[in-house]
Motif scaffolding. Sequence first.
Motif, PDB file in Angstrom:
ATOM      1  N   GLN A 248       0.839  -1.189   0.000  1.00 30.31           N
ATOM      2  CA  GLN A 248       0.000   0.000   0.000  1.00 30.31           C
ATOM      3  C   GLN A 248       0.883   1.252   0.000  1.00 30.31           C
ATOM      4  O   GLN A 248       2.071   1.190   0.285  1.00 30.31           O
ATOM      5  CB  GLN A 248      -0.914  -0.003   1.223  1.00 30.31           C
ATOM      6  N   THR A 249       0.284   2.375  -0.294  1.00 28.08           N
ATOM      7  CA  THR A 249       1.041   3.624  -0.289  1.00 28.08           C
ATOM      8  C   THR A 249       1.276   4.078   1.155  1.00 28.08           C
ATOM      9  O   THR A 249       0.530   3.706   2.074  1.00 28.08           O
ATOM     10  CB  THR A 249       0.271   4.730  -1.017  1.00 28.08           C
ATOM     11  N   ASP A 250       2.304   4.896   1.347  1.00 26.53           N
ATOM     12  CA  ASP A 250       2.568   5.443   2.678  1.00 26.53           C
ATOM     13  C   ASP A 250       1.378   6.250   3.182  1.00 26.53           C
ATOM     14  O   ASP A 250       1.064   6.237   4.381  1.00 26.53           O
ATOM     15  CB  ASP A 250       3.822   6.327   2.652  1.00 26.53           C
ATOM     16  N   THR A 251       0.716   6.955   2.272  1.00 21.22           N
ATOM     17  CA  THR A 251      -0.447   7.757   2.663  1.00 21.22           C
ATOM     18  C   THR A 251      -1.547   6.875   3.225  1.00 21.22           C
ATOM     19  O   THR A 251      -2.165   7.189   4.253  1.00 21.22           O
ATOM     20  CB  THR A 251      -0.990   8.548   1.450  1.00 21.22           C
ATOM     21  N   ARG A 252      -1.794   5.748   2.566  1.00 24.16           N
ATOM     22  CA  ARG A 252      -2.817   4.807   3.031  1.00 24.16           C
ATOM     23  C   ARG A 252      -2.423   4.196   4.363  1.00 24.16           C
ATOM     24  O   ARG A 252      -3.251   4.068   5.269  1.00 24.16           O
ATOM     25  CB  ARG A 252      -3.018   3.730   1.966  1.00 24.16           C
ATOM     26  N   VAL A 253      -1.170   3.801   4.511  1.00 26.55           N
ATOM     27  CA  VAL A 253      -0.712   3.201   5.769  1.00 26.55           C
ATOM     28  C   VAL A 253      -0.817   4.207   6.906  1.00 26.55           C
ATOM     29  O   VAL A 253      -1.257   3.878   8.015  1.00 26.55           O
ATOM     30  CB  VAL A 253       0.739   2.689   5.624  1.00 26.55           C
ATOM     31  N   ARG A 254      -0.430   5.438   6.642  1.00 26.17           N
ATOM     32  CA  ARG A 254      -0.520   6.473   7.678  1.00 26.17           C
ATOM     33  C   ARG A 254      -1.973   6.690   8.105  1.00 26.17           C
ATOM     34  O   ARG A 254      -2.273   6.799   9.301  1.00 26.17           O
ATOM     35  CB  ARG A 254       0.108   7.775   7.180  1.00 26.17           C
ATOM     36  N   ALA A 255      -2.889   6.740   7.128  1.00 27.95           N
ATOM     37  CA  ALA A 255      -4.303   6.930   7.456  1.00 27.95           C
ATOM     38  C   ALA A 255      -4.849   5.767   8.266  1.00 27.95           C
ATOM     39  O   ALA A 255      -5.693   5.944   9.153  1.00 27.95           O
ATOM     40  CB  ALA A 255      -5.114   7.102   6.167  1.00 27.95           C
ATOM     41  N   LEU A 256      -4.357   4.579   7.988  1.00 25.40           N
ATOM     42  CA  LEU A 256      -4.836   3.379   8.658  1.00 25.40           C
ATOM     43  C   LEU A 256      -4.323   3.269  10.087  1.00 25.40           C
ATOM     44  O   LEU A 256      -5.046   2.833  10.993  1.00 25.40           O
ATOM     45  CB  LEU A 256      -4.412   2.139   7.858  1.00 25.40           C
TER      46      LEU A 256
ATOM     47  N   ASP B 115      -6.631  -4.968  -8.130  1.00 26.86           N
ATOM     48  CA  ASP B 115      -6.576  -3.766  -7.308  1.00 26.86           C
ATOM     49  C   ASP B 115      -7.785  -3.733  -6.373  1.00 26.86           C
ATOM     50  O   ASP B 115      -8.927  -3.971  -6.805  1.00 26.86           O
ATOM     51  CB  ASP B 115      -6.588  -2.508  -8.179  1.00 26.86           C
TER      52      ASP B 115
END
Length: 263
Positions: free
Chosen positions: A156-164, A220
């Motif tokens: 996953q993208t860093d943005t997605r991981v951070r949001a999670l 996806d």
Amino acid sequence: MNETAARNWDSAKPAPAVLRAGAVLRALAASGGRALSAAELATAADIPRSSAMNVCVALTQIGLVRAVSGGFALGPGLTELSQAYLDALDPVREFGTRTRAMNQIDETLQLGTLEGTDVVYLALHGGRMPLRITSRVGSRISATCTALGKAMLAAQTDTRVRALLESRQPFVSHTENSITDIDTLLADLDATRQRGYAVDAEETTWGITCLAVAVPGLPDGAQPFAVSTSLLTSQAKPERVDSLVRLIRELVTEIGAGSGSSR
């Protein structure tokens, strides 16, 4: 989901009785095999005792709960449902097919998926020298300190991981090596992407190193899967690590290809 189905979904309201049944089942699952009384289930599910008893009677009739000395316990009907769930997952089926055809190895192989911020173990292939800490099918553990979890998060993208995960800091810690903050985790995920596999370096259990690779080729937005193996850190020499990573990569490639062809 088509437009009509989406409208129906948006207007639907969850049935309270079903939510109560789910809360009762989760409480029994968390009891560690100990029978719970109606009063204990009422407290755990935050419902009246009479409601807990009614729910248990209904679940007993369909085999999901059984009445035992001391109260209620999970019933055999759950086995059929859980097996049906696993059978419907192409990667689980492929994992079983591929590992049964493999030459036996010392280490145990594990297939897991990501549910929210946890890894859930779906299938195991026992090795000649299984470690005591091998997880059971159905067990779950935080994704932040496991090779399986980090392999899937790295996709996953860093943005997605951070949001999670950002709001869940500090992350659960099992050893002094466990990652407990988002920035350290993102750095670890970047390293995972660079090397092509994830490592749990004694982050879950002292003396144990785990290696994992995510299943490639899934659509996806599809549910993620990964395969891992665990070995004693004292045996995690570069040659052995490289050999196990090659084996896992071959396995996940076959699982991904087989899952794609069966859809």
